[in-house]
Design a protein around this motif. Sequence first.
Motif, mmCIF file in Angstrom:
data_model
loop_
_atom_site.group_PDB
_atom_site.id
_atom_site.type_symbol
_atom_site.label_atom_id
_atom_site.label_comp_id
_atom_site.label_asym_id
_atom_site.label_seq_id
_atom_site.Cartn_x
_atom_site.Cartn_y
_atom_site.Cartn_z
ATOM 1 N N ALA A 38 65.431 58.042 -10.536
ATOM 2 C CA ALA A 38 64.858 59.159 -11.265
ATOM 3 C C ALA A 38 64.443 58.746 -12.667
ATOM 4 O O ALA A 38 65.260 58.502 -13.518
ATOM 5 N N SER A 39 63.158 58.630 -12.898
ATOM 6 C CA SER A 39 62.635 58.379 -14.234
ATOM 7 C C SER A 39 61.162 58.675 -14.242
ATOM 8 O O SER A 39 60.612 59.149 -13.282
ATOM 9 N N GLY A 40 60.469 58.379 -15.325
ATOM 10 C CA GLY A 40 59.035 58.587 -15.396
ATOM 11 C C GLY A 40 58.510 58.139 -16.731
ATOM 12 O O GLY A 40 59.271 57.902 -17.640
ATOM 13 N N ILE A 495 61.592 54.468 -23.681
ATOM 14 C CA ILE A 495 61.080 55.296 -22.583
ATOM 15 C C ILE A 495 61.966 56.520 -22.396
ATOM 16 O O ILE A 495 61.484 57.651 -22.238
ATOM 17 N N LYS A 496 63.277 56.307 -22.432
ATOM 18 C CA LYS A 496 64.223 57.427 -22.293
ATOM 19 C C LYS A 496 63.992 58.482 -23.371
ATOM 20 O O LYS A 496 63.925 59.682 -23.084
ATOM 21 N N LYS A 497 63.848 58.048 -24.619
ATOM 22 C CA LYS A 497 63.663 59.000 -25.718
ATOM 23 C C LYS A 497 62.345 59.752 -25.592
ATOM 24 O O LYS A 497 62.249 60.932 -25.949
ATOM 25 N N ALA A 498 61.298 59.071 -25.105
ATOM 26 C CA ALA A 498 59.992 59.717 -24.967
ATOM 27 C C ALA A 498 60.016 60.801 -23.902
ATOM 28 O O ALA A 498 59.401 61.859 -24.055
ATOM 29 N N ILE A 499 60.730 60.557 -22.828
ATOM 30 C CA ILE A 499 60.738 61.496 -21.706
ATOM 31 C C ILE A 499 61.827 62.551 -21.841
ATOM 32 O O ILE A 499 61.654 63.691 -21.435
ATOM 33 N N ASP A 500 62.944 62.168 -22.451
ATOM 34 C CA ASP A 500 64.097 63.067 -22.543
ATOM 35 C C ASP A 500 64.639 63.084 -23.978
ATOM 36 O O ASP A 500 65.747 62.620 -24.246
#
Length: 526
Positions: A38-40, A495-500
Motif C-alpha cells: 500500500a503506497s502511491g 514520498i511518505k510525507k508527500a502522500i501522508d
Amino acid sequence: MPRRLYSNRGDNAAHAAPNSSTSRRRFLGFGALLTSAASGLLGYTIAKSSEKPSAFTTVNNDTVMYGSPEDFRQAIADLKTALPEKDAVSTDANDLHTHGFSEHDYHPTSLHTVIVYPKSTEDVVKIVKIANKFRMPLVAYSGATSLEGHYRGHELGGICVDLNHMDRILEIHEADSDLVCQPAARWLDINETLKENGIPLFFPNKANAVRYGTAKGEWFLNATVVLPSGEVIKTRTRSRKSSAGFDVTKLFVGAEGTLGIVTEVTIRLAPLLPTTVAVVHFPDVCAATEAVIDVMNQGVGIQCVELLDDLFMAATNKYGVSKRKWPEKDSLFFKLQGPTEASILETVKVVKKVIEKHGESRFTLAQDKEEAADLWADQKYMLFPGLALVKGSSGSLSVLVLNLPKLVYETKKDVAESGLVCTIVGHVGDGNFHALLLFKNDEEFAKVNEVTHRMVKRALALDGTCSGEHGIGMGKKKYLVEELGIGTVELMKTIKKAIDPLALFNPGKLYPDTPPRSKVDSFQKS
C-alpha cells in the motif's frame, strides 16, 4: 467476457495446519501481502478537521498531532453511522486484543481504539475520511502474517481496518491469464476456485519464487488504492505491458500499509503444469545448500526448493502430523515441474546426478499425485512443528544464492554457541531462509535478540537483506539505512510525507529515524 465470481469464502479449514486456531489459519492468507502493498506517488490535499488536535507525538523524527480522546470517541460514533451493519464497528476488548497482539512475534503491544470491517472501496473511503477529520492513526489488517509488528496499534490508539470481509474474486480473465480480486482473497482459495471452475491456471505465490519470481516482480498488474486523503486511484490498466509513466504499482508493493490501502488488485496467473515431489537428506546443511546452487544452475524444471534442517525434521517427527518418521538430517524438498511426464523424469535424472556429487545418493521420489501431496505437506506448515519444541520467534533473511551456504552455516554455528534452540527452514532456491529462534525465559530472549542482530549483520555483509519475506514493520526498520543507504531511506520518507502529511497511515512502521545527513557518510554501492 470475463468470468465473474461473487463469493465470500471465509477461512477454509481444509487449508489450515492441524489443530490450528482461526488466527493461525490466517497465517496462510494472501490478504496480508496485498494489504501491505500500500503506497502511491500522487498529490494530497490535507483534510481540515473541525476538531482541534490535542495529542502530540514523534513519528520518524517529526512531531505530529493526533486527536484527543474526545475526538476518538466522536470518530467511533461517526464510524457507526457510516457503517451501520451489525458488527461492522467493534470496540470489544477481545477484538481489540486480537488485532493489536500477535503470538508469533515479541514486539511491544499497543491496542487500537476501534476495529472496523469494510466490505467495499466505498466503505474504506468513508473510514479514511473519518480518520482525517479526527486525526486518528489508521492501520490496515488482513492475513495477520506479520512477524515484525506491522499491524500493532499506535501508542495513542486509532482505527484498525480489518479487510477480511473483502475477500471476493471479482473477475477471471482466462484468455489473458489474470484475475481481479479484493485484498483479502487468499491465494489457496484463489487456486481452489480456479480448479473448481476447470481453469488450468494458478497464482504461483509464496514458495514458487524459484520458478516464477517474487510477488514484488510482475505478478501484480494494477491496483485500486485508497490514499490517506480518501482519494481513490487506479495504478494503471490491466495491460500486461506498459511504459506509461512511473511503475506506480510496484511502489505500492512493500510500503506495508503506510501510504494507502489496496481494495482491488489484478494478479497474473500461470499455466498449471504437472509436478512431482522429491526429498533428499544430507550429512550437513552446507552440503544441502551447496547442492541447491548446483541444481539451480542446471536449468531444469525446478518449481520450489525448500530446506528443512535436522532439528526441524526432528520437530516434524515430534509434532506427529506427518504420516512418516523422517531421518533427522538436513533435508531438501524439491517440487519438480514440466509440461510432460517425460520432461519431469528428465529433471529427476539431472537432480539425482547432481546430489550424488554432494555426498548423497538416497532420493525419495513420490510415486503418484497423492504421495506427492503428502510429502509436500510435511514441509508446508513450517511454523507449528518448530513451536512444538519451544515457544519462539522467527526471522526472515535473504542473500545471494551463492552466499547462502556460508550464511546458513555461520548462523547455525552462532546459535549452537549461544546455547539456544533454532530450526532453520527456507525457500533456498531464491536465497531466502527463516530462523526460528526458540526460548523459554527473559535471559534466553535477550540471547535471541543478540543472535538475530548478528544474523542480520552477517546477511548484509554478504550483500543480502534484513528481510526476505516478512517485511520491516517496527522490528527491522533500524537496519534500513545500513542496507539501502541514507539517500534511499530519505527518499522513502519524502514520498511518505508527500502522500501522508498527517502521518495517519500505519505510523511508526517501515521508515526508520535517521540522523542528520551531515553525520552519515554517503552510501556508495560497491
